[in-house]
Design a protein around this motif. Structure first.
Motif, PDB file in Angstrom:
ATOM      1  N   ASN A   1     -23.986  39.051  31.139  1.00 49.91           N
ATOM      2  CA  ASN A   1     -22.674  38.421  31.325  1.00 49.91           C
ATOM      3  C   ASN A   1     -22.816  36.979  31.795  1.00 49.91           C
ATOM      4  OD1 ASN A   1     -21.151  41.461  32.644  1.00 49.91           O
ATOM      5  ND2 ASN A   1     -21.384  40.751  30.529  1.00 49.91           N
ATOM      6  N   PHE A   2     -23.712  36.767  32.742  1.00 50.28           N
ATOM      7  CA  PHE A   2     -23.908  35.427  33.322  1.00 50.28           C
ATOM      8  C   PHE A   2     -24.358  34.432  32.256  1.00 50.28           C
ATOM      9  CE2 PHE A   2     -26.429  32.241  35.550  1.00 50.28           C
ATOM     10  CZ  PHE A   2     -25.592  31.884  36.600  1.00 50.28           C
ATOM     11  N   VAL A   3     -25.371  34.803  31.485  1.00 48.09           N
ATOM     12  CA  VAL A   3     -25.931  33.879  30.492  1.00 48.09           C
ATOM     13  C   VAL A   3     -24.930  33.615  29.369  1.00 48.09           C
ATOM     14  CG1 VAL A   3     -27.743  33.578  28.767  1.00 48.09           C
ATOM     15  CG2 VAL A   3     -28.313  34.512  31.021  1.00 48.09           C
TER      16      VAL A   3
ATOM     17  N   ILE B   1     -17.452  34.744  38.902  1.00 48.95           N
ATOM     18  CA  ILE B   1     -17.616  35.586  37.720  1.00 48.95           C
ATOM     19  C   ILE B   1     -18.758  36.575  37.906  1.00 48.95           C
ATOM     20  CG2 ILE B   1     -16.657  33.798  36.231  1.00 48.95           C
ATOM     21  CD1 ILE B   1     -19.497  33.215  35.234  1.00 48.95           C
ATOM     22  N   THR B   2     -19.770  36.193  38.705  1.00 52.64           N
ATOM     23  CA  THR B   2     -20.841  37.146  39.010  1.00 52.64           C
ATOM     24  C   THR B   2     -20.303  38.319  39.797  1.00 52.64           C
ATOM     25  OG1 THR B   2     -22.506  35.384  39.024  1.00 52.64           O
ATOM     26  CG2 THR B   2     -23.072  37.438  40.145  1.00 52.64           C
ATOM     27  N   LEU B   3     -19.430  38.053  40.760  1.00 48.37           N
ATOM     28  CA  LEU B   3     -18.803  39.124  41.533  1.00 48.37           C
ATOM     29  C   LEU B   3     -17.966  40.018  40.625  1.00 48.37           C
ATOM     30  CD1 LEU B   3     -18.253  40.382  44.308  1.00 48.37           C
ATOM     31  CD2 LEU B   3     -16.317  38.811  44.532  1.00 48.37           C
TER      32      LEU B   3
ATOM     33  N   TYR C   1     -20.460  41.590  48.672  1.00 49.94           N
ATOM     34  CA  TYR C   1     -19.272  40.737  48.718  1.00 49.94           C
ATOM     35  C   TYR C   1     -19.346  39.641  49.775  1.00 49.94           C
ATOM     36  CZ  TYR C   1     -14.374  39.367  48.696  1.00 49.94           C
ATOM     37  OH  TYR C   1     -13.220  38.643  48.623  1.00 49.94           O
ATOM     38  N   PRO C   2     -19.818  39.895  51.012  1.00 55.58           N
ATOM     39  CA  PRO C   2     -19.832  38.813  52.004  1.00 55.58           C
ATOM     40  C   PRO C   2     -20.625  37.582  51.580  1.00 55.58           C
ATOM     41  CG  PRO C   2     -20.169  40.923  53.078  1.00 55.58           C
ATOM     42  CD  PRO C   2     -20.246  41.176  51.603  1.00 55.58           C
ATOM     43  N   PHE C   3     -21.664  37.777  50.760  1.00 57.38           N
ATOM     44  CA  PHE C   3     -22.489  36.643  50.345  1.00 57.38           C
ATOM     45  C   PHE C   3     -21.795  35.792  49.275  1.00 57.38           C
ATOM     46  CE2 PHE C   3     -25.439  39.889  51.876  1.00 57.38           C
ATOM     47  CZ  PHE C   3     -26.171  39.152  52.786  1.00 57.38           C
ATOM     48  N   LEU C   4     -20.864  36.386  48.528  1.00 59.18           N
ATOM     49  CA  LEU C   4     -20.170  35.658  47.468  1.00 59.18           C
ATOM     50  C   LEU C   4     -18.756  35.268  47.845  1.00 59.18           C
ATOM     51  CD1 LEU C   4     -21.320  37.801  44.387  1.00 59.18           C
ATOM     52  CD2 LEU C   4     -22.311  35.678  45.234  1.00 59.18           C
ATOM     53  N   GLN C   5     -18.245  35.798  48.955  1.00 59.24           N
ATOM     54  CA  GLN C   5     -16.846  35.607  49.309  1.00 59.24           C
ATOM     55  C   GLN C   5     -16.505  34.141  49.557  1.00 59.24           C
ATOM     56  OE1 GLN C   5     -15.488  34.799  52.502  1.00 59.24           O
ATOM     57  NE2 GLN C   5     -13.336  35.077  51.915  1.00 59.24           N
ATOM     58  N   ARG C   6     -17.428  33.374  50.140  1.00 65.27           N
ATOM     59  CA  ARG C   6     -17.111  31.983  50.477  1.00 65.27           C
ATOM     60  C   ARG C   6     -16.896  31.134  49.225  1.00 65.27           C
ATOM     61  NH1 ARG C   6     -22.524  28.728  52.122  1.00 65.27           N
ATOM     62  NH2 ARG C   6     -23.992  29.716  50.671  1.00 65.27           N
TER      63      ARG C   6
ATOM     64  N   HIS D   1     -19.254  46.399  36.366  1.00 64.30           N
ATOM     65  CA  HIS D   1     -20.324  47.309  35.941  1.00 64.30           C
ATOM     66  C   HIS D   1     -20.505  48.455  36.932  1.00 64.30           C
ATOM     67  CE1 HIS D   1     -21.922  45.489  32.322  1.00 64.30           C
ATOM     68  NE2 HIS D   1     -21.872  44.300  32.884  1.00 64.30           N
ATOM     69  N   TRP D   2     -20.400  48.162  38.214  1.00 62.74           N
ATOM     70  CA  TRP D   2     -20.635  49.202  39.214  1.00 62.74           C
ATOM     71  C   TRP D   2     -19.535  50.272  39.196  1.00 62.74           C
ATOM     72  CZ3 TRP D   2     -24.680  50.610  42.000  1.00 62.74           C
ATOM     73  CH2 TRP D   2     -24.485  51.512  43.049  1.00 62.74           C
ATOM     74  N   ASN D   3     -18.291  49.851  39.003  1.00 69.34           N
ATOM     75  CA  ASN D   3     -17.170  50.790  39.072  1.00 69.34           C
ATOM     76  C   ASN D   3     -16.900  51.513  37.754  1.00 69.34           C
ATOM     77  OD1 ASN D   3     -16.661  50.252  41.765  1.00 69.34           O
ATOM     78  ND2 ASN D   3     -15.133  48.675  41.336  1.00 69.34           N
TER      79      ASN D   3
END
Length: 293
Positions: A88-90, A200-202, A275-280, A208-210
């Motif tokens: 997805n990222f690429v 978009i990574t989040l 989530y905490p690492f991407l939330q900002r 994918h996880w859900n």
């Protein structure tokens, strides 16, 4: 001036109170689920559980974690998140970058944009997608879980608008210095788009996880199920053979309600850790990427 400051401080207190109230409202369902997962099944069935476990027991979690199939499904989900998130990222970057350029730089850009929007609103449906995956020989493989959603159109639109918000002077300066398109994309646009890329990574990781339904469709054997599909079809089944009396008594405390609550909590843990690492970056990325200039 003092009155203005006092009014502003009063408004801050009101907003802070509303935020705290919203946080409590969001947290209470999670806490209730924890209480149900740690309670005896009879107390849950009788409606005696509120926010404190009744008949405290770990048996629901022990039932889940004692199954080797659980860890196998967990590993498949991790593999799916890593592989699917990377794809997805690429692909999102490779699609969004050319679509963010001007029409004179990329003739036919508007046509591709409308094709993407059309594909987001309309699709072939479940049966044609299944037949395509089957014809490609992807059944019972990890590729059946990641390739059908390899290009998330919403993420492409979000990143495209973010790229368009980057000052064009930076691109022109790079062109004057002799930079080609790959250099412009990788050394200028991508580093400046970290908030949008984190967003978009989040989205990709959570998606994918859900996901669980595609596991039911494309996987014919339970050993190929991802975690969400595995816990979705898991029900309480107690085999009385080769069990001692104490174990049978403990397993009798498990019901589908308590087991489902344990499923929810275990499946939430990886997302809560990420989530905490991407939330900002999240709010900044989605705000800028959602506005078209």
């Amino acid at each position: 001036m003092n009155q203005g400051q006092k009014k502003l401080e009063g408004l801050d207190y009101v907003l802070l109170t509303l935020v705290i109230a919203a946080a409590i409202i969001c947290f209470l369902p999670i806490w209730y689920t924890v209480a149900v997962s740690l309670s005896d099944k009879s107390a849950v069935a009788a409606g005696q559980v509120n926010f404190v476990p009744v008949g405290f027991t770990w048996i629901s979690y022990m039932t889940l974690l004692s199954e080797s199939a659980f860890f196998q499904a967990f590993g498949i989900s991790i593999q799916r998140v890593l592989l699917g998130g990377l794809i997805n990222f690429v692909l999102t970057i490779l699609v969004a970058y050319p679509l963010s350029q001007r029409d004179e730089d990329f003739p036919g850009r508007r046509i591709y944009v409308w094709i993407l929007i059309f594909s987001m609103l309309f699709n072939g449906g479940l049966i044609p997608t299944f037949l395509t995956v089957k014809a490609l020989g992807l059944m019972n493989s990890i590729w059946a879980l990641v390739l059908p959603m390899a290009v998330p159109v919403f993420n492409v639109i979000l990143l495209t608008n973010f790229f368009r918000s980057i000052p064009r002077e930076l691109r022109e300066a790079g062109v004057v210095d002799g930079a080609n398109q790959w250099y412009l994309m990788l050394r200028i646009y991508v580093p400046l788009a970290l908030p949008a890329l984190a967003t978009i990574t989040l989205f990709s990781i959570v998606g994918h996880w859900n996901a669980f339904f595609d596991g039911f469709i494309y996987m014919n054997r339970p050993e190929h199920y991802p975690l969400q599909t595995y816990i979705q079809q898991l029900v309480v089944q107690i085999n009385m053979q080769n069990l001692d009396a104490a174990t049978i008594i403990e397993l009798s405390k498990v019901s589908n309600k308590t087991l489902n609550a344990a499923k929810i909590m275990i499946s939430m843990i990886p997302i809560l850790l990420i989530y905490p690492f991407l939330q900002r970056y999240f709010i900044h990325g989605i705000m800028i990427g959602s506005v078209k200039e």
